[in-house]
Design a protein around this motif. Structure first.
Motif, short mmCIF file in Angstrom:
data_model
loop_
_atom_site.label_atom_id
_atom_site.label_comp_id
_atom_site.label_asym_id
_atom_site.label_seq_id
_atom_site.Cartn_x
_atom_site.Cartn_y
_atom_site.Cartn_z
N LEU A 17 0.83 -1.21 0.00
CA LEU A 17 0.00 0.00 0.00
C LEU A 17 0.86 1.25 0.00
CD1 LEU A 17 -2.72 -1.02 2.63
CD2 LEU A 17 -3.06 -0.74 0.17
N ILE A 18 1.88 1.24 0.84
CA ILE A 18 2.79 2.40 0.91
C ILE A 18 3.53 2.57 -0.41
CG2 ILE A 18 4.85 3.31 2.04
CD1 ILE A 18 3.78 1.92 4.62
N ALA A 19 4.04 1.46 -0.96
CA ALA A 19 4.78 1.53 -2.22
C ALA A 19 3.88 1.97 -3.37
CB ALA A 19 5.40 0.17 -2.53
N GLY A 20 2.64 1.51 -3.39
CA GLY A 20 1.71 1.91 -4.44
C GLY A 20 1.40 3.39 -4.40
N TYR A 21 1.21 3.92 -3.20
CA TYR A 21 0.94 5.36 -3.09
C TYR A 21 2.17 6.17 -3.47
CZ TYR A 21 -0.44 9.92 -1.53
OH TYR A 21 -0.73 11.26 -1.50
N LEU A 22 3.34 5.73 -3.01
CA LEU A 22 4.56 6.45 -3.38
C LEU A 22 4.80 6.41 -4.88
CD1 LEU A 22 6.99 5.44 -0.49
CD2 LEU A 22 5.91 7.66 -0.90
N TYR A 23 4.47 5.30 -5.52
CA TYR A 23 4.59 5.22 -6.97
C TYR A 23 3.67 6.23 -7.65
CZ TYR A 23 4.88 3.38 -11.69
OH TYR A 23 5.07 3.27 -13.04
N TYR A 24 2.43 6.32 -7.16
CA TYR A 24 1.50 7.31 -7.71
C TYR A 24 2.04 8.72 -7.51
CZ TYR A 24 -2.26 10.69 -7.70
OH TYR A 24 -3.00 11.82 -7.91
N GLN A 25 2.54 8.99 -6.32
CA GLN A 25 2.99 10.33 -5.99
C GLN A 25 4.23 10.74 -6.79
OE1 GLN A 25 4.35 10.80 -1.96
NE2 GLN A 25 3.71 12.93 -1.89
N GLN A 26 5.19 9.84 -6.93
CA GLN A 26 6.45 10.18 -7.57
C GLN A 26 6.42 10.02 -9.09
OE1 GLN A 26 9.00 11.50 -5.85
NE2 GLN A 26 7.66 11.40 -4.06
N ILE A 27 5.78 8.98 -9.59
CA ILE A 27 5.81 8.69 -11.02
C ILE A 27 4.45 8.96 -11.64
CG2 ILE A 27 6.21 6.89 -12.73
CD1 ILE A 27 8.17 5.65 -10.64
N THR A 37 -2.43 3.92 -12.49
CA THR A 37 -1.66 4.98 -11.84
C THR A 37 -2.27 6.37 -11.99
OG1 THR A 37 -0.27 5.21 -13.80
CG2 THR A 37 0.48 3.71 -12.08
N SER A 38 -3.45 6.49 -12.56
CA SER A 38 -4.03 7.83 -12.73
C SER A 38 -4.72 8.33 -11.46
CB SER A 38 -5.03 7.83 -13.89
OG SER A 38 -6.10 6.96 -13.59
N LYS A 39 -5.10 7.41 -10.57
CA LYS A 39 -5.77 7.79 -9.32
C LYS A 39 -5.02 7.17 -8.14
CE LYS A 39 -10.28 7.93 -11.49
NZ LYS A 39 -11.61 7.32 -11.57
N PRO A 40 -4.91 7.89 -7.03
CA PRO A 40 -4.15 7.35 -5.91
C PRO A 40 -4.79 6.09 -5.30
CG PRO A 40 -5.22 9.40 -5.29
CD PRO A 40 -5.40 9.24 -6.77
N LEU A 41 -6.11 6.02 -5.30
CA LEU A 41 -6.76 4.84 -4.72
C LEU A 41 -6.44 3.59 -5.52
CD1 LEU A 41 -8.71 3.68 -2.61
CD2 LEU A 41 -10.56 4.14 -4.21
N LEU A 45 -4.31 0.47 -3.92
CA LEU A 45 -4.91 -0.86 -3.81
C LEU A 45 -4.14 -1.90 -4.62
CD1 LEU A 45 -8.72 -0.04 -3.88
CD2 LEU A 45 -7.30 -0.65 -1.92
N TYR A 46 -3.71 -1.53 -5.81
CA TYR A 46 -2.93 -2.45 -6.64
C TYR A 46 -1.61 -2.79 -5.96
CZ TYR A 46 -0.68 -4.44 -10.73
OH TYR A 46 -0.02 -5.29 -11.60
N GLY A 47 -0.98 -1.79 -5.37
CA GLY A 47 0.27 -2.03 -4.64
C GLY A 47 0.05 -2.96 -3.46
N GLY A 48 -1.05 -2.78 -2.74
CA GLY A 48 -1.37 -3.66 -1.62
C GLY A 48 -1.58 -5.09 -2.06
N LEU A 49 -2.27 -5.27 -3.16
CA LEU A 49 -2.50 -6.61 -3.70
C LEU A 49 -1.19 -7.27 -4.09
CD1 LEU A 49 -4.48 -8.80 -4.77
CD2 LEU A 49 -4.39 -7.60 -6.95
N MET A 50 -0.35 -6.55 -4.80
CA MET A 50 0.93 -7.11 -5.23
C MET A 50 1.85 -7.38 -4.05
SD MET A 50 0.90 -7.62 -8.42
CE MET A 50 -0.83 -7.94 -8.49
N GLY A 51 1.85 -6.49 -3.06
CA GLY A 51 2.67 -6.71 -1.87
C GLY A 51 2.23 -7.94 -1.10
N GLY A 52 0.92 -8.11 -0.95
CA GLY A 52 0.41 -9.29 -0.26
C GLY A 52 0.76 -10.57 -0.98
N LEU A 53 0.64 -10.57 -2.28
CA LEU A 53 0.99 -11.76 -3.06
C LEU A 53 2.49 -12.05 -3.00
CD1 LEU A 53 -1.23 -11.26 -6.24
CD2 LEU A 53 -1.53 -12.96 -4.43
#
Length: 68
Positions: A17-27, A37-41, A45-53
């Motif tokens: 989740l943290i990495a996904g938001y940082l990706y949105y914010q920086q890139i 990547t067009s919306k922070p939500l 959420l995608y980052g959280g899913l990938m991190g969990g997997l």
């Protein structure tokens, strides 16, 4: 799943989740045409899913321990 497996997967979700938001914010995608990547939500959420997997790969199965 054991309690340890839930904890490891939960940590992966939080890290994702943290990495996904940082990706949105920086890139991110400023034009708005990118589905994830067009919306922070969406990105979070995608980052959280990938991190969990990803972190779930490091959980050992109890079946493997019993066979050895």
């Amino acid at each position: 799943m054991t309690k340890k497996a839930y904890i490891i997967t939960g940590i992966g979700i939080v890290v994702g989740l943290i990495a996904g938001y940082l990706y949105y914010q920086q890139i991110g995608c400023e034009s708005g045409t990118c589905a994830i990547t067009s919306k922070p939500l969406n990105s979070t959420l995608y980052g959280g899913l990938m991190g969990g997997l990803l972190f779930n790969l490091f959980v050992t199965s109890s079946k493997k321990k019993q066979q050895e």
